[in-house]
Design a protein around this motif. Structure first.
Motif, PDB file in Angstrom:
ATOM      1  N   ASP A   6       0.659  -1.303  -0.011  1.00  0.00           N
ATOM      2  CA  ASP A   6      -0.149  -0.050   0.188  1.00  0.00           C
ATOM      3  C   ASP A   6       0.823   1.273   0.008  1.00  0.00           C
ATOM      4  N   ALA A   7       2.270   1.167  -0.060  1.00  0.00           N
ATOM      5  CA  ALA A   7       3.005   2.238   0.015  1.00  0.00           C
ATOM      6  C   ALA A   7       2.964   3.029  -1.384  1.00  0.00           C
ATOM      7  N   VAL A   8       3.013   4.375  -1.686  1.00  0.00           N
ATOM      8  CA  VAL A   8       3.016   5.015  -2.655  1.00  0.00           C
ATOM      9  C   VAL A   8       4.366   5.550  -3.013  1.00  0.00           C
ATOM     10  N   LEU A   9       5.110   4.997  -4.040  1.00  0.00           N
ATOM     11  CA  LEU A   9       6.473   5.453  -4.173  1.00  0.00           C
ATOM     12  C   LEU A   9       6.627   6.751  -4.728  1.00  0.00           C
ATOM     13  N   GLN A  10       7.572   7.502  -4.184  1.00  0.00           N
ATOM     14  CA  GLN A  10       7.818   8.744  -4.621  1.00  0.00           C
ATOM     15  C   GLN A  10       9.165   8.861  -5.389  1.00  0.00           C
ATOM     16  N   LEU A  11       9.967   8.279  -5.186  1.00  0.00           N
ATOM     17  CA  LEU A  11      11.401   8.219  -5.947  1.00  0.00           C
ATOM     18  C   LEU A  11      11.833   6.655  -6.222  1.00  0.00           C
ATOM     19  N   GLU A  12      12.423   6.532  -7.206  1.00  0.00           N
ATOM     20  CA  GLU A  12      13.066   5.004  -7.456  1.00  0.00           C
ATOM     21  C   GLU A  12      14.128   5.126  -8.419  1.00  0.00           C
ATOM     22  N   THR A  13      15.154   4.224  -8.032  1.00  0.00           N
ATOM     23  CA  THR A  13      16.426   4.126  -9.093  1.00  0.00           C
ATOM     24  C   THR A  13      16.246   2.943  -9.667  1.00  0.00           C
ATOM     25  N   VAL A  14      16.386   2.819 -11.029  1.00  0.00           N
ATOM     26  CA  VAL A  14      16.479   1.493 -11.767  1.00  0.00           C
ATOM     27  C   VAL A  14      17.968   1.436 -12.365  1.00  0.00           C
ATOM     28  N   ARG A  15      18.601   0.353 -11.948  1.00  0.00           N
ATOM     29  CA  ARG A  15      19.768  -0.058 -12.260  1.00  0.00           C
ATOM     30  C   ARG A  15      20.921   1.265 -12.516  1.00  0.00           C
ATOM     31  N   LEU A  16      20.581   1.738 -11.602  1.00  0.00           N
ATOM     32  CA  LEU A  16      21.516   3.113 -11.645  1.00  0.00           C
ATOM     33  C   LEU A  16      22.961   2.959 -11.371  1.00  0.00           C
ATOM     34  N   THR A  17      23.993   3.194 -12.404  1.00  0.00           N
ATOM     35  CA  THR A  17      25.197   3.255 -11.989  1.00  0.00           C
ATOM     36  C   THR A  17      25.753   4.912 -12.328  1.00  0.00           C
ATOM     37  N   ALA A  18      26.664   5.187 -11.425  1.00  0.00           N
ATOM     38  CA  ALA A  18      27.240   6.454 -11.335  1.00  0.00           C
ATOM     39  C   ALA A  18      28.799   6.227 -11.763  1.00  0.00           C
ATOM     40  N   LEU A  19      29.413   7.340 -12.553  1.00  0.00           N
ATOM     41  CA  LEU A  19      30.825   6.871 -12.887  1.00  0.00           C
ATOM     42  C   LEU A  19      31.522   8.374 -12.910  1.00  0.00           C
ATOM     43  N   TYR A  20      32.712   8.179 -12.559  1.00  0.00           N
ATOM     44  CA  TYR A  20      33.790   9.254 -13.046  1.00  0.00           C
ATOM     45  C   TYR A  20      34.552   8.840 -14.041  1.00  0.00           C
ATOM     46  N   GLY A  21      34.109   9.411 -15.454  1.00  0.00           N
ATOM     47  CA  GLY A  21      34.921   8.807 -16.236  1.00  0.00           C
ATOM     48  C   GLY A  21      34.501   7.455 -16.358  1.00  0.00           C
ATOM     49  N   PRO A  22      35.581   6.774 -16.808  1.00  0.00           N
ATOM     50  CA  PRO A  22      35.305   5.211 -16.988  1.00  0.00           C
ATOM     51  C   PRO A  22      35.122   4.432 -15.720  1.00  0.00           C
ATOM     52  N   ARG A  23      35.266   5.069 -14.332  1.00  0.00           N
ATOM     53  CA  ARG A  23      35.533   4.452 -13.142  1.00  0.00           C
ATOM     54  C   ARG A  23      34.030   4.404 -12.492  1.00  0.00           C
ATOM     55  N   ALA A  24      33.258   3.127 -12.177  1.00  0.00           N
ATOM     56  CA  ALA A  24      31.971   3.051 -11.619  1.00  0.00           C
ATOM     57  C   ALA A  24      32.172   3.146 -10.274  1.00  0.00           C
ATOM     58  N   VAL A  25      31.474   4.155  -9.451  1.00  0.00           N
ATOM     59  CA  VAL A  25      31.451   4.001  -7.910  1.00  0.00           C
ATOM     60  C   VAL A  25      30.435   3.652  -7.271  1.00  0.00           C
ATOM     61  N   VAL A  26      29.134   3.647  -7.990  1.00  0.00           N
ATOM     62  CA  VAL A  26      27.634   3.140  -7.800  1.00  0.00           C
ATOM     63  C   VAL A  26      27.412   2.384  -8.860  1.00  0.00           C
ATOM     64  N   LYS A  27      27.171   0.904  -8.510  1.00  0.00           N
ATOM     65  CA  LYS A  27      27.002  -0.028  -9.497  1.00  0.00           C
ATOM     66  C   LYS A  27      25.539  -0.716  -9.374  1.00  0.00           C
ATOM     67  N   ASP A  28      24.796  -0.384 -10.447  1.00  0.00           N
ATOM     68  CA  ASP A  28      23.735  -1.312 -10.973  1.00  0.00           C
ATOM     69  C   ASP A  28      22.590  -1.253  -9.546  1.00  0.00           C
ATOM     70  N   ASP A  78      11.322   9.874 -15.499  1.00  0.00           N
ATOM     71  CA  ASP A  78      12.995   9.713 -15.554  1.00  0.00           C
ATOM     72  C   ASP A  78      13.353  11.202 -15.290  1.00  0.00           C
ATOM     73  N   ILE A  79      14.154  11.502 -14.292  1.00  0.00           N
ATOM     74  CA  ILE A  79      14.721  13.046 -14.166  1.00  0.00           C
ATOM     75  C   ILE A  79      15.743  13.262 -14.963  1.00  0.00           C
ATOM     76  N   TYR A  80      16.284  11.993 -15.540  1.00  0.00           N
ATOM     77  CA  TYR A  80      17.457  12.051 -16.575  1.00  0.00           C
ATOM     78  C   TYR A  80      16.954  12.315 -18.010  1.00  0.00           C
ATOM     79  N   ASP A  81      15.742  12.610 -18.215  1.00  0.00           N
ATOM     80  CA  ASP A  81      15.203  12.763 -19.550  1.00  0.00           C
ATOM     81  C   ASP A  81      15.857  14.072 -19.905  1.00  0.00           C
ATOM     82  N   GLU A  82      16.280  14.302 -21.348  1.00  0.00           N
ATOM     83  CA  GLU A  82      16.689  15.237 -21.761  1.00  0.00           C
ATOM     84  C   GLU A  82      15.754  16.407 -21.768  1.00  0.00           C
TER      85      GLU A  82
END
Length: 258
Positions: A6-28, A78-82
């Motif tokens: 019954d929870a209402v979702l406000q925010l969600e990440t879906v397979r989010l990976t964060a990188l600095y250049g080629p290096r991933a620091v948050v993975k999937d 999606d907040i990353y939509d162009e």
């Protein structure tokens, strides 16, 4: 673990990976944040907690070489939509950092009003109402109402942090991100911020990064444990701290590493 049905979702990440250049620091990482809840993100230093938080309102992309893959959904979009304006997005997802960051040349009043002025002209009466509302929400109004034109730097560290919370609340966001907000505060200031989390979740969805396990246990409804950029486990806070499902989680919360 999924939130209650019954929870209402406000925010969600879906397979989010964060990188600095080629290096991933948050993975999937896939995580769900229910509306009107406090979710804590814990883990040892360097595990990607703060980077993950900065991805939730597109602050990570302001870092040199910072970029992401995957999706971050706010109310299903999606907040990353162009087509999304990052500046307008950050009005909907406010953020408070580890150390208090009041604008040093501005008064208490102008600190709170700053974001409102940047985003369009408002009449004085409307500004006054918004500033008072935000300061009351941040439990600071009674302490500063007689010195709104004084420098923000005259406030104590704990008061400055609550001022930064008021500044984030002034545009009336939907989500509030707190990045170790009590790390530089004394026990009294820490308690005020923790009490504030319980009050603010009635109106906002809160995500807090903290290195303090006791704080996570006190303030949050859900806790996510990160290690080396990966999400190890997420559960209701009471369950994660009393009966973790993963041995790695248990080792961390009992102090065997980290």
């Amino acid at each position: 673990m999924a939130p209650p049905a019954d929870a209402v979702l406000q925010l969600e990440t879906v397979r989010l990976t964060a990188l600095y250049g080629p290096r991933a620091v948050v993975k999937d990482v896939s995580l769900m944040f229910p509306k009107h809840s406090v979710s804590a993100v814990i883990g040892p230093s360097g595990c990607g907690k703060s980077t993950f938080l900065r991805c939730l309102n597109r602050m990570h992309e302001l870092s040199e070489g910072g970029w992401v893959t995957g999706r971050v959904l706010l109310d299903g979009a999606d907040i990353y939509d162009e087509r999304v304006d990052p500046v307008q997005l950050r009005r909907r997802i406010g953020m408070v950092f580890q150390r208090p960051t009041p604008f040093p040349t501005m008064s208490i009043y102008d600190n709170v009003a700053a974001g409102l002025r940047v985003n369009g002209s408002r009449g004085r009466g409307e500004l006054d109402e918004a500033v008072e509302r935000a300061l009351r929400q941040a439990a600071l109004w009674d302490e500063v109402q007689d010195r709104l034109r004084h420098s923000a730097l005259a406030l104590s560290g704990g008061q400055q942090q609550r001022l930064c919370i008021a500044r984030a609340l002034a545009p009336q966001p939907e989500v509030l991100l707190l990045d170790e907000p009590t790390a530089s505060l004394d026990p009294s200031g820490t308690q005020r911020i923790e009490d504030l989390c319980h009050e603010l979740k009635l109106a906002y969805t809160i995500v807090i990064v903290t290195h303090n396990l006791q704080q996570a246990a006190r303030v949050s409804d859900y806790t996510a444990f990160f290690f080396l950029g990966e999400l190890v486990e997420v559960a209701r806070t009471e369950d994660l701290f009393t009966k973790p499902a993963r041995e790695q989680t248990e080792a961390y919360i009992t102090g065997r590493f980290g």
